[in-house]
Design a protein around this motif. Sequence first.
Motif, mmCIF file in Angstrom:
data_model
loop_
_atom_site.group_PDB
_atom_site.id
_atom_site.type_symbol
_atom_site.label_atom_id
_atom_site.label_comp_id
_atom_site.label_asym_id
_atom_site.label_seq_id
_atom_site.Cartn_x
_atom_site.Cartn_y
_atom_site.Cartn_z
ATOM 1 N N PRO A 225 0.830 -1.202 0.056
ATOM 2 C CA PRO A 225 0.031 -0.041 0.020
ATOM 3 C C PRO A 225 0.895 1.278 0.032
ATOM 4 N N ASP A 226 1.862 1.239 0.478
ATOM 5 C CA ASP A 226 2.956 2.370 0.341
ATOM 6 C C ASP A 226 3.912 2.271 -0.527
ATOM 7 N N ASP A 227 4.017 1.645 -1.779
ATOM 8 C CA ASP A 227 4.864 1.749 -2.675
ATOM 9 C C ASP A 227 4.800 3.167 -3.616
ATOM 10 N N GLN A 267 7.198 11.911 -4.808
ATOM 11 C CA GLN A 267 6.394 10.771 -4.751
ATOM 12 C C GLN A 267 5.447 10.662 -3.842
ATOM 13 N N VAL A 268 4.393 9.794 -4.038
ATOM 14 C CA VAL A 268 3.332 9.629 -3.042
ATOM 15 C C VAL A 268 3.284 8.306 -2.403
ATOM 16 N N VAL A 269 3.510 8.175 -1.248
ATOM 17 C CA VAL A 269 3.850 6.965 -0.373
ATOM 18 C C VAL A 269 2.518 6.506 0.401
ATOM 19 N N GLU A 270 1.569 7.698 0.676
ATOM 20 C CA GLU A 270 0.377 7.656 1.174
ATOM 21 C C GLU A 270 -0.574 6.485 0.785
ATOM 22 N N PRO A 271 -1.123 5.626 1.547
ATOM 23 C CA PRO A 271 -1.912 4.592 1.033
ATOM 24 C C PRO A 271 -3.132 5.417 0.565
ATOM 25 N N LEU A 272 -3.612 4.634 -0.732
ATOM 26 C CA LEU A 272 -5.000 4.942 -1.472
ATOM 27 C C LEU A 272 -5.777 3.677 -1.664
#
Length: 722
Positions: A225-227, A267-272
């Motif tokens: 989820p944090d990729d 870079q977006v690492v927040e879970p979505l």
Amino acid sequence: MSRFGQTEKIIFVCAIVALLAFSYFLYDDSLLFPKANNGKLELIGDVAISQNDVRRKNLDTFSWVPASRKDSVYQNDSIFTGDRSEATIQLQDGTQIKIQPNSLITLNLKNGQMNLDLRYGNLVGELAQGSSLTIKSGTEEFKLESQQGSPEKSKIQFNKAHSGNVDLKLLSGDVKYVDKKKQAVKELPKNAVVAVTKKGEVKQVEKPQLFLKTADNTNWLRINPDDPLPFEWDSKGDVARFELEISPTEDFSHVAISKLTQDKKAQVVEPLEPGSYFWRLKAMDHNGQLATTSPVQHMQITHLVGPQITTPTQAAQINLELKVKPQESLETSTEIQWRAQESLKNFTWQVASDAEFTTIVKEGQTNTLAAVTPKLPAGTYWVRVQGQTESQKPSPWSEPVSFTLNLFAHKEERPSRPILVTKKVDFKVPTGKDRNPASPESPKLAWKPVLQTKNYILQISKDASFKEVEKYDVTQNQVSWSQYRPGQYFYRVYARGLNGLMSEPSETGTIDINMDGLTLDPMKTINAIGQAPGPKETPISWSEVPFAKSYLVQMDKDKNFTHPQQLEYSSNAGTLTVPDPGRYHVRVQAMDESNKPLTGFSNIEEVLYTFRTPLSSPSLLEPFNNASIFLQTEMEPFIWLEWKKVEGATSYRIEISDKADFSRTLIAKSLQGNRYLIKDRVPLGKIYWRVRAESKGDAEMSEWTEKREFTLYHQKNETFVK
């Protein structure tokens, strides 16, 4: 608790009065710090509009006081506006200054001209015709002058951040300023932002632009989820920082993620959650204002989850009775089946003797959704499956599933191994030319039926070791293989008993799929006429080949194709571009989905490209223009007309007329040579003649020559020669 005494009451009342007094002083300190003696200050204007928190302070006073509407504004007054607050100052010369929220300015009248020191914030100045306004930037002053007789009022927007630069934008009217660096008077450009530095230099601010490098409609595949989700862009102009926004709605009414950065990537690492999203980029200038916003782009987020094992079920008990020989042990194979996401193309399966998979009994790979375990003795086992995408990204392992083999001897025999009816199957792919209703559409595979059999498992592979197989469940003892492709394949058959026992595989058979080559159609000759040769197009076509993904066409002047020009076509017809005149050899080859040759090269066809320049008009030789010819006899005239030959001409057209515009033709002939003898009678007087060159092969003709004329005279002065 005792009541207050008289003394305590007095102290309490005094404390309340003191608290109220100090509270009032916090609101209005004019009693502590009296207002300046305004009678000694120079009046420069008044407050036209005051909204919410607007305060005023003179340079000679200590405290700020509220600035109300119609309050007077004096020399060296400072005006402050808070959040959601605005003020408009009306100067005595008619100039208006509209101060935006969160701004601080100081007003100063010097030599009859208004000097404006914008400490920070935003304001809009409306200059009266013929008036001027001086802006202080750092230690330098910047003077703006409104033009007399301008059709509209001069309105200027000012902006100053804590960096010290002042940004100007002319909204309407005509304003001039002095460029100290270039020692020249210039006009302030309309609707363009210019920056005045602390040194007084004037520079035009480039309008910010954003260029998104991350493609639209990107499908992000996350294993965890944090990729990180990488976003990249570029920009031009005055951009200090960026804000990346991601929203589940296209109107961005709800923003799921917002990231601020000064870099041109994030870079977006927040879970979505998996699903559809929209993203856009905002650019802020050095004043912290929104400069521009990029177009909205769409993206998709998919979470890569592990396969789910469907067979065997969790904690399944598999009870089998096996008939074995005395020297054999009780062992059997079982089938594993699972379901998975479409993005998973290859799978690794493991069978272990413990739930932690520290002791792995067997591991295998497959591109199908099932596998057959090796022979296992009685006991409890655990199985799990992991998938891989085409780009080799691994999914998480599936949840381990346990199963127990309970094996008993001498109860049931394993099915006999199937016997192939035909071990070698030859199949010719039908094409459009030789297809007929009686020809088979696909290769037929058959084997002898096996008793006590539930169904059969057919395996087809490109290699004899069957490492990568296509697997088919078949209830009959024959099948038509409709998914065939050209080439050689190997096949074998298993029989599955009523209780799931698998037989030994049959002998290995072969399938040879043959295909006829393709035929290139004859090509047309290119005949070109012009001033200079260049590339020419000619149609090209060939017979269609089944399973062909594309076609490779080679063209070379050398018939051995030592240095061919190669072109790719998606269908069996198109246009071939021939670069320059000459004789070319052409051939074609069909390619498969992997861009590998599906057939050999076709027959070789020739295409000839000829070129020549257009016919030029002939040069007339005799008689000379305006010649006079005297006829001495009454016989027909014998007058030779001659011109130069033209290269490429096969004939010449001559016209003779007594009209200068050739509206009436006396003689019109087509000749092979470049001379013509007039033997027919013609009128006396002026005779006109002209010639053009012609080519019969391509029906080409040159322009007419310029007309020539000669005059016929006769001693009898008759109209026609007798």
